[in-house]
Design a protein around this motif. Structure first.
Motif, PDB file in Angstrom:
ATOM      1  N   CYS A  57      39.047 -72.593  41.403  1.00  0.00           N
ATOM      2  CA  CYS A  57      38.070 -73.259  42.280  1.00  0.00           C
ATOM      3  C   CYS A  57      38.042 -72.611  43.661  1.00  0.00           C
ATOM      4  N   ILE A  61      34.541 -71.461  44.846  1.00  0.00           N
ATOM      5  CA  ILE A  61      33.948 -72.220  45.947  1.00  0.00           C
ATOM      6  C   ILE A  61      33.983 -71.458  47.265  1.00  0.00           C
ATOM      7  N   THR A  62      35.109 -70.829  47.575  1.00  0.00           N
ATOM      8  CA  THR A  62      35.223 -70.187  48.888  1.00  0.00           C
ATOM      9  C   THR A  62      34.804 -68.727  48.886  1.00  0.00           C
ATOM     10  N   VAL A  67      30.793 -71.934  50.141  1.00  0.00           N
ATOM     11  CA  VAL A  67      30.363 -73.242  50.649  1.00  0.00           C
ATOM     12  C   VAL A  67      31.463 -73.944  51.441  1.00  0.00           C
ATOM     13  N   ILE A  68      32.679 -73.404  51.404  1.00  0.00           N
ATOM     14  CA  ILE A  68      33.801 -73.955  52.171  1.00  0.00           C
ATOM     15  C   ILE A  68      34.592 -72.779  52.743  1.00  0.00           C
ATOM     16  N   GLU A 119      40.612 -84.376  52.333  1.00  0.00           N
ATOM     17  CA  GLU A 119      39.521 -83.448  52.662  1.00  0.00           C
ATOM     18  C   GLU A 119      38.994 -83.724  54.073  1.00  0.00           C
ATOM     19  N   LEU A 130      32.706 -76.729  56.346  1.00  0.00           N
ATOM     20  CA  LEU A 130      31.764 -76.822  55.232  1.00  0.00           C
ATOM     21  C   LEU A 130      30.520 -75.976  55.524  1.00  0.00           C
ATOM     22  N   ASN A 131      30.100 -75.219  54.534  1.00  0.00           N
ATOM     23  CA  ASN A 131      28.913 -74.372  54.652  1.00  0.00           C
ATOM     24  C   ASN A 131      27.921 -74.720  53.543  1.00  0.00           C
ATOM     25  N   TRP A 133      28.481 -77.598  51.534  1.00  0.00           N
ATOM     26  CA  TRP A 133      29.172 -78.545  50.644  1.00  0.00           C
ATOM     27  C   TRP A 133      29.074 -79.921  51.271  1.00  0.00           C
ATOM     28  N   TYR A 137      29.344 -84.358  46.717  1.00  0.00           N
ATOM     29  CA  TYR A 137      29.812 -83.444  45.674  1.00  0.00           C
ATOM     30  C   TYR A 137      31.298 -83.676  45.414  1.00  0.00           C
ATOM     31  N   SER A 138      32.050 -83.848  46.487  1.00  0.00           N
ATOM     32  CA  SER A 138      33.492 -84.080  46.362  1.00  0.00           C
ATOM     33  C   SER A 138      33.768 -85.382  45.623  1.00  0.00           C
TER      34      SER A 138
END
Length: 158
Positions: A57, A61-62, A67-68, A119, A130-131, A133, A137-138
């Motif tokens: 992940c 994700i990163t 997005v994070i 978080e 956060l970019n 996100w 969603y979390s």
């Protein structure tokens, strides 16, 4: 060489204290409390599988979707390592140590809320940015993991 290695640990990241503190506390709790319902085998398999999924992940994700950001987005530092390699597996162990058929939904909601608090703490400490996100969603991901994936996981390995 050593100087460059230390630089890549991203020790100067803003808010680094938060993921390190949370990781350490959760890991110690998981080591102490897992024996409630889990064996060392269950601990090892769960910690390994969830740790791998955390790493995967992290990459998706990163790095892929960006997005994070954790700490310095250009460097995978110590905060990234403990955030994805210790927090999710420790939370999973703690969740499974207390999971019963009767408390599945309440426990899922409690751990979902706890994960959201962690978080939120990462964001407020300045370590996570956060970019694109969103918390919704979390919520969906955490609930899916706690209510369905982890109960299936423990049933599968037993």
């Amino acid at each position: 060489m050593l100087e460059q290695a230390i630089q890549h640990l991203d020790l100067a990241a803003h808010g680094l204290w938060f993921p390190i503190t949370v990781s350490l506390c959760l890991f110690i709790l998981a080591l102490i409390l897992f024996k409630r319902q889990l064996t060392w085998r269950d601990f090892y398999i769960t910690f390994s599988v969830v740790g791998f999924m955390g790493w995967l992940c992290d990459v998706i994700i990163t790095r892929v979707f960006n997005v994070i950001d954790l700490g310095d987005p250009k460097v995978t530092g110590i905060g990234d390592i403990v955030s994805y390699r210790f927090i999710p597996p420790s939370l999973s162990i703690l969740f499974l140590a207390y999971l019963t058929a009767k408390n599945k939904w309440v426990l899922s909601l409690l751990f979902c809320a706890g994960s959201l608090l962690i978080e939120y703490g990462m964001i407020k400490s300045g370590y996570m940015h956060l970019n694109g996100w969103f918390f919704i969603y979390s919520i969906a991901v955490y609930f899916l993991v706690y209510a369905f994936v982890l109960p299936w996981h423990i049933a599968f390995i037993k």
